[in-house]
Design an enzyme around this catalytic site. Structure first.
Site, PDB file in Angstrom:
ATOM      1  N   LYS A 126       1.387  -1.323  -0.469  1.00  9.53           N
ATOM      2  CA  LYS A 126       0.065  -0.284   0.042  1.00  9.53           C
ATOM      3  C   LYS A 126       0.946   1.805  -0.208  1.00  9.53           C
ATOM      4  CE  LYS A 126      -4.428   1.181  -0.146  1.00  9.53           C
ATOM      5  NZ  LYS A 126      -5.118   0.250   0.064  1.00  9.53           N
ATOM      6  N   ASP A 166      -7.021   4.457  -4.346  1.00  8.93           N
ATOM      7  CA  ASP A 166      -7.362   4.480  -3.571  1.00  8.93           C
ATOM      8  C   ASP A 166      -8.327   5.666  -3.223  1.00  8.93           C
ATOM      9  OD1 ASP A 166      -8.036   2.736  -0.346  1.00  8.93           O
ATOM     10  OD2 ASP A 166      -7.394   4.511  -0.476  1.00  8.93           O
TER      11      ASP A 166
HETATM   12  P1  NDP Z   1     -12.943   7.945  -2.785  1.00  5.63           P
HETATM   13  O1  NDP Z   1     -11.748   8.822  -2.514  1.00  5.63           O
HETATM   14  O2  NDP Z   1     -13.980   7.467  -4.223  1.00  5.63           O
HETATM   15  O3  NDP Z   1     -14.224   8.158  -1.819  1.00  5.63           O
HETATM   16  C1  NDP Z   1     -13.893   8.353  -0.361  1.00  5.63           C
HETATM   17  C2  NDP Z   1     -15.000   9.016   0.192  1.00  5.63           C
HETATM   18  O4  NDP Z   1     -15.195   9.368   1.781  1.00  5.63           O
HETATM   19  C3  NDP Z   1     -15.661  10.346   0.085  1.00  5.63           C
HETATM   20  O5  NDP Z   1     -16.924  10.381   0.655  1.00  5.63           O
HETATM   21  C4  NDP Z   1     -15.022  10.779   1.075  1.00  5.63           C
HETATM   22  O6  NDP Z   1     -15.798  12.514   1.699  1.00  5.63           O
HETATM   23  C5  NDP Z   1     -15.365   9.514   1.923  1.00  5.63           C
HETATM   24  N1  NDP Z   1     -14.026  10.216   3.407  1.00  5.63           N
HETATM   25  C6  NDP Z   1     -12.822   9.740   3.253  1.00  5.63           C
HETATM   26  N2  NDP Z   1     -12.284  10.595   3.963  1.00  5.63           N
HETATM   27  C7  NDP Z   1     -13.307  10.503   5.420  1.00  5.63           C
HETATM   28  C8  NDP Z   1     -13.285  11.113   6.948  1.00  5.63           C
HETATM   29  N3  NDP Z   1     -11.670  10.856   7.550  1.00  5.63           N
HETATM   30  N4  NDP Z   1     -13.600  10.894   7.499  1.00  5.63           N
HETATM   31  C9  NDP Z   1     -15.582  11.345   6.712  1.00  5.63           C
HETATM   32  N5  NDP Z   1     -15.574  10.449   5.318  1.00  5.63           N
HETATM   33  C10 NDP Z   1     -14.205  10.079   4.432  1.00  5.63           C
HETATM   34  O7  NDP Z   1     -12.226   6.634  -2.960  1.00  5.63           O
HETATM   35  P2  NDP Z   1     -12.576   4.956  -2.831  1.00  5.63           P
HETATM   36  O8  NDP Z   1     -14.331   5.149  -2.843  1.00  5.63           O
HETATM   37  O9  NDP Z   1     -11.921   4.462  -3.432  1.00  5.63           O
HETATM   38  O10 NDP Z   1     -11.744   4.649  -0.559  1.00  5.63           O
HETATM   39  C11 NDP Z   1     -13.359   4.242   0.198  1.00  5.63           C
HETATM   40  C12 NDP Z   1     -12.775   3.513   0.985  1.00  5.63           C
HETATM   41  O11 NDP Z   1     -12.766   2.114   0.562  1.00  5.63           O
HETATM   42  C13 NDP Z   1     -11.203   3.168   1.824  1.00  5.63           C
HETATM   43  O12 NDP Z   1     -11.339   2.835   2.935  1.00  5.63           O
HETATM   44  C14 NDP Z   1     -10.329   2.572   0.788  1.00  5.63           C
HETATM   45  O13 NDP Z   1      -9.352   2.325   1.602  1.00  5.63           O
HETATM   46  C15 NDP Z   1     -11.380   1.540   0.570  1.00  5.63           C
HETATM   47  N6  NDP Z   1     -11.107   0.586  -0.398  1.00  5.63           N
HETATM   48  C16 NDP Z   1     -10.723   1.760  -1.817  1.00  5.63           C
HETATM   49  C17 NDP Z   1     -11.049   0.464  -3.277  1.00  5.63           C
HETATM   50  C18 NDP Z   1     -11.088   0.923  -4.184  1.00  5.63           C
HETATM   51  O14 NDP Z   1     -11.038   0.339  -5.836  1.00  5.63           O
HETATM   52  N7  NDP Z   1     -11.170   2.601  -4.855  1.00  5.63           N
HETATM   53  C19 NDP Z   1     -10.780  -1.508  -3.396  1.00  5.63           C
HETATM   54  C20 NDP Z   1     -10.809  -1.384  -1.198  1.00  5.63           C
HETATM   55  C21 NDP Z   1     -10.947  -0.744  -0.403  1.00  5.63           C
HETATM   56  P3  NDP Z   1     -14.532  13.481   0.508  1.00  5.63           P
HETATM   57  O15 NDP Z   1     -14.711  13.580  -0.487  1.00  5.63           O
HETATM   58  O16 NDP Z   1     -15.567  15.117   1.650  1.00  5.63           O
HETATM   59  O17 NDP Z   1     -13.191  13.609   1.102  1.00  5.63           O
END
Ligand code: NDP
Length: 445
Positions: A126, A166
């Site tokens: 990662k 991510d």
């Molecule tokens: P994105 O950046 O596309 O979206 C993240 C979302 O989560 C946004 O709505 C963001 O809001 C919100 N968010 C981020 N940080 C915080 C925080 N500290 N508190 C509250 N809300 C928060 O990321 P992904 O959708 O790709 O990833 C989301 C989760 O899924 C993560 O945990 C990631 O590790 C996991 N994941 C992702 C994969 C992928 O293929 N993308 C694969 C496996 C797991 P805002 O815009 O306001 O920051």
């Protein structure tokens, strides 16, 4: 817990006292591995757990870049290459101001077992940076990505380490990173996944994590005599995972009534209009509160944790780590939640997980339930090696098979090791056994 696992956990806590997220992830995993370690005394003789909890390599580096005002900015970059026993390191890059070594290590550590569960030949890693893409211009994001890759390229490659997206890293960032890698190395190879379709990306990669989560949750519910169809669903986040979880769960007959971002959440009892969310988040890159301008019957509430007070049958936390604490879990349970599927990595605290399991809520842990993203990333690597592109249906069908396979492995391991229905333990055990066997076979390396 067995003495051996406990001893290793205590040592890990002492050596990494400043890394709470890593300790949290390690505590959960080592606790559930007790019956495995008891059954395999050869692991202790080979010092297997001591090696397993220590990353093979950690790279930390300076990322200088010039902002639109002409000022030099400096961020910190990371790549943790945790375990390559079953394949080249594989795992995403996160760009978020909260990123630090503890968070990258917890994510890399979880990734080892997640990747093993997919059945594909990929090790765990990662990376990321404390750079915040929010509010930056496209040019600033490009300059940051180019600088980040100017250091990272030395450590990655199609057969050594293959990063992906991510939080904060989507198609735009992967494109800039890939362009710079190619420019420096002269290699047109599958060194990153999540690429655009015109330059080696895979169809269905964008959808994979969210869709895969729903395939897993559906399989888990079916095995327990329940179904998605007709259920009310709450999804936190409105990024890549959340959006495509919404799309698939809606296709399965669920109704999503709430979504969020890090500022607040929207509640729409008629069912969230996903086209509006996509326009706000994927096209305009704005905040979720804009939703109520397009859909006046919906309400917006400031603060994101309140989303768990909305009654639902299925909760899909898809934002970030530790977003459901014990209090939120108890609220969900009191309001009748029957299934929780973790789309984000480690979104439930250990206490929240215990509360769900004690209340008999079906609980799909992240490393099993959100493995669809990395699984399709591995399929993207296969297509790059073959110099072929598979159709959306072909990739989606493989994704479905992989997710059902992961559910079966977790289910069977939980039964075999005396904790039926505990998919946290089942996933950890099933993922670990393959990695442990590969590590033993390869000697003390
Ligand atoms: P994105 O950046 O596309 O979206 C993240 C979302 O989560 C946004 O709505 C963001 O809001 C919100 N968010 C981020 N940080 C915080 C925080 N500290 N508190 C509250 N809300 C928060 O990321 P992904 O959708 O790709 O990833 C989301 C989760 O899924 C993560 O945990 C990631 O590790 C996991 N994941 C992702 C994969 C992928 O293929 N993308 C694969 C496996 C797991 P805002 O815009 O306001 O920051």
């Amino acid at each position: 817990m067995s003495d051996y696992a406990l001893k290793v956990l205590e040592g890990l806590k002492q050596r990494n006292a400043d890394q709470p997220e890593f300790i949290q992830a390690a505590t959960e995993i080592l606790t559930t591995l007790k019956p495995v370690v008891d059954r395999h005394p050869e692991y202790e003789k080979a010092g297997l757990l001591e090696r397993y909890v220590e990353p093979e390599r950690v790279v930390m580096f300076r990322v200088p870049w010039i902002d639109d005002e002409g000022k030099v900015q400096v961020n910190r970059g990371y790549r943790v290459q945790f375990n390559s026993a079953i394949g080249p390191y594989k795992g995403g890059l996160r760009l978020h101001p909260s990123v630090n070594l503890s968070i990258i290590k917890f994510l890399g550590f979880e990734q080892i077992l997640k990747n093993s569960l997919t059945g594909l030949p990929i090790g765990g890693g990662k990376g990321g940076s404390d750079f915040d893409p929010k509010g930056k211009s496209d040019n600033e994001v490009m300059r940051f990505c180019q600088s980040f890759m100017t250091e990272l390229y030395r450590y990655i490659g199609a057969d050594t380490d293959v990063p992906a997206g991510d939080i904060g890293v989507g198609g735009r960032e992967i494109g800039y990173l890939y362009g710079q890698y190619k420019r420096i190395t002269g290699l047109y190879e599958g060194v990153l996944t999540g690429k655009g379709l015109t330059y080696g990306g895979s169809l269905a990669r964008t959808q994979a994590t969210g869709y895969g989560l729903c395939y897993f949750v559906q399989a888990m519910m079916k095995a327990n005599g329940k179904e998605v169809n007709g259920s009310t669903v709450v999804i936190s986040g409105s990024g890549n995972v959340a959006i495509y979880a919404n799309e698939k769960i809606t296709q399965m007959g669920g109704k999503v009534v709430a979504m969020s971002d890090s500022n607040g959440y929207v509640y729409d009892p008629n069912g969230i209009d996903l086209a509006v969310v996509k326009q706000i988040k994927e096209v305009e890159r704005k905040r979720i509160k804009e939703y109520v301008k397009a859909v006046p019957t919906a309400t917006y509430t400031e603060g994101c944790s309140g989303i768990w007070s909305i009654p639902c049958d299925i909760a899909l936390p898809c934002a970030t780590q530790n977003e459901i604490n014990e209090e939120s879990a108890k609220l969900l349970i009191a309001n009748g939640v029957t299934a929780v599927g973790e789309g984000a990595n480690m979104p439930s605290t250990i206490e929240a997980t215990k509360a769900f399991q004690a209340a008999g809520v079906l609980f799909a842990p992240a490393k099993a339930a959100n493995a669809g993203g990395v699984a399709v990333s591995a399929l993207e690597m296969s297509q790059n090696s073959l110099r072929l592109s598979w159709t959306f249906e072909e990739v989606d069908n493989r994704l479905k098979d992989i997710m059902l396979g992961i559910f079966q492995k977790a289910d069977e391991a939980a039964k075999e090791y005396g904790v039926p229905g505990d998919y946290v333990a089942g996933a950890n055990i099933a993922g670990f056994l393959k990695v442990a066997e590969a590590m033993l076979a390869q000697g003390a390396v």
